[in-house]
Design an enzyme around this catalytic site. Structure first.
Site, short mmCIF file in Angstrom:
data_model
loop_
_atom_site.label_atom_id
_atom_site.label_comp_id
_atom_site.label_asym_id
_atom_site.label_seq_id
_atom_site.Cartn_x
_atom_site.Cartn_y
_atom_site.Cartn_z
N HIS A 1 49.97 -36.36 52.80
CA HIS A 1 49.35 -36.60 51.49
C HIS A 1 49.46 -35.35 50.64
O HIS A 1 49.47 -34.23 51.15
CB HIS A 1 47.89 -37.03 51.64
CG HIS A 1 47.07 -36.09 52.47
ND1 HIS A 1 47.07 -36.12 53.85
CD2 HIS A 1 46.25 -35.09 52.11
CE1 HIS A 1 46.27 -35.18 54.29
NE2 HIS A 1 45.76 -34.52 53.27
N HIS B 1 47.58 -33.43 47.48
CA HIS B 1 46.37 -33.37 46.65
C HIS B 1 46.76 -33.05 45.21
O HIS B 1 47.52 -32.11 44.96
CB HIS B 1 45.45 -32.24 47.12
CG HIS B 1 44.86 -32.40 48.48
ND1 HIS B 1 43.57 -32.84 48.69
CD2 HIS B 1 45.37 -32.18 49.72
CE1 HIS B 1 43.31 -32.88 49.99
NE2 HIS B 1 44.39 -32.46 50.63
P1 5GP Z 1 43.48 -32.59 54.15
O1 5GP Z 1 42.29 -31.75 54.52
O2 5GP Z 1 44.05 -33.31 55.36
O3 5GP Z 1 44.51 -31.88 53.35
O4 5GP Z 1 42.90 -33.70 53.16
C1 5GP Z 1 42.34 -34.89 53.59
C2 5GP Z 1 41.54 -35.42 52.43
O5 5GP Z 1 41.26 -36.79 52.67
C3 5GP Z 1 40.19 -34.73 52.23
O6 5GP Z 1 40.18 -34.09 50.96
C4 5GP Z 1 39.19 -35.86 52.34
O7 5GP Z 1 38.15 -35.76 51.39
C5 5GP Z 1 40.01 -37.09 52.12
N1 5GP Z 1 39.51 -38.27 52.81
C6 5GP Z 1 39.20 -38.34 54.12
N2 5GP Z 1 38.79 -39.61 54.43
C7 5GP Z 1 38.89 -40.32 53.27
C8 5GP Z 1 38.60 -41.69 52.95
O8 5GP Z 1 38.20 -42.49 53.79
N3 5GP Z 1 38.80 -42.07 51.68
C9 5GP Z 1 39.26 -41.22 50.71
N4 5GP Z 1 39.41 -41.69 49.48
N5 5GP Z 1 39.53 -39.91 50.98
C10 5GP Z 1 39.35 -39.48 52.25
#
Ligand code: 5GP
Ligand code: ZN
Length: 141
Positions: free
Chosen positions: A99, A101
């Site tokens: 993903h 951001h």
């Molecule tokens: P990472 O830390 O892996 O770069 O980002 C994962 C992101 O996914 C986090 O910013 C977190 O808030 C988001 N996230 C985790 N679970 C969910 C969910 O169930 N729904 C949504 N919309 N975002 C999620």
């Protein structure tokens, strides 16, 4: 069905606030909303992260990024935007479906502080390191 939370969002098994969708990618609001409009762009194909991504999935995903970023900027009135991608836990990855951001920026108190430590350049070391890396890059898909 795998246990991936973003695959479940893509499949419509759990809800998300969608901002863009086509047959290859989905963009939806991050649940934590670091800033207003904080969005995640994901390929629909499950892949762990960019390090594991094939070129076609990258092409499809990154091709959609400017369109979504521009729409997000217009909708929020954000002055600027951080586009961030974390790969593996040490780099802050917590969900293991690739993903990107998109974090609209409104002020220097947005709760994001990206700081890159700087070092005095050693040009011989840079050249040598670039050679080592370029050899490996040439061998990778
Ligand atoms: P990472 O830390 O892996 O770069 O980002 C994962 C992101 O996914 C986090 O910013 C977190 O808030 C988001 N996230 C985790 N679970 C969910 C969910 O169930 N729904 C949504 N919309 N975002 C999620
Ligand atoms: Zn997944």
């Amino acid at each position: 069905m795998n246990n991936c939370i973003f695959c479940k969002i893509i499949a419509g098994e759990i809800p998300a606030s969608k901002v863009y969708e086509d047959d290859q990618v989905l963009a939806f609001l991050d649940i934590t909303q670091t800033t207003k409009g904080h969005t995640l762009l994901v390929p629909k194909k499950h892949v762990r992260n960019v390090l594991a991504m094939d070129a076609e999935t990258a092409k499809i995903t990154f091709a959609r990024l400017p369109k979504i970023a521009r729409g997000l900027q217009k909708a929020t009135g954000a002055q600027a935007m951080n586009i961030i991608n974390n790969n593996e836990p040490l780099a802050g990855q917590t969900v293991f479906h690739a993903h990107i951001h998109l974090v609209p920026r409104y002020s220097n108190k947005d709760g994001i502080d990206i700081h890159y430590t700087t070092h005095e350049p050693d040009f011989a070391a840079l050249e040598s390191l670039a050679k080592t890396i370029s050899k490996e890059v040439a061998l990778c898909d």
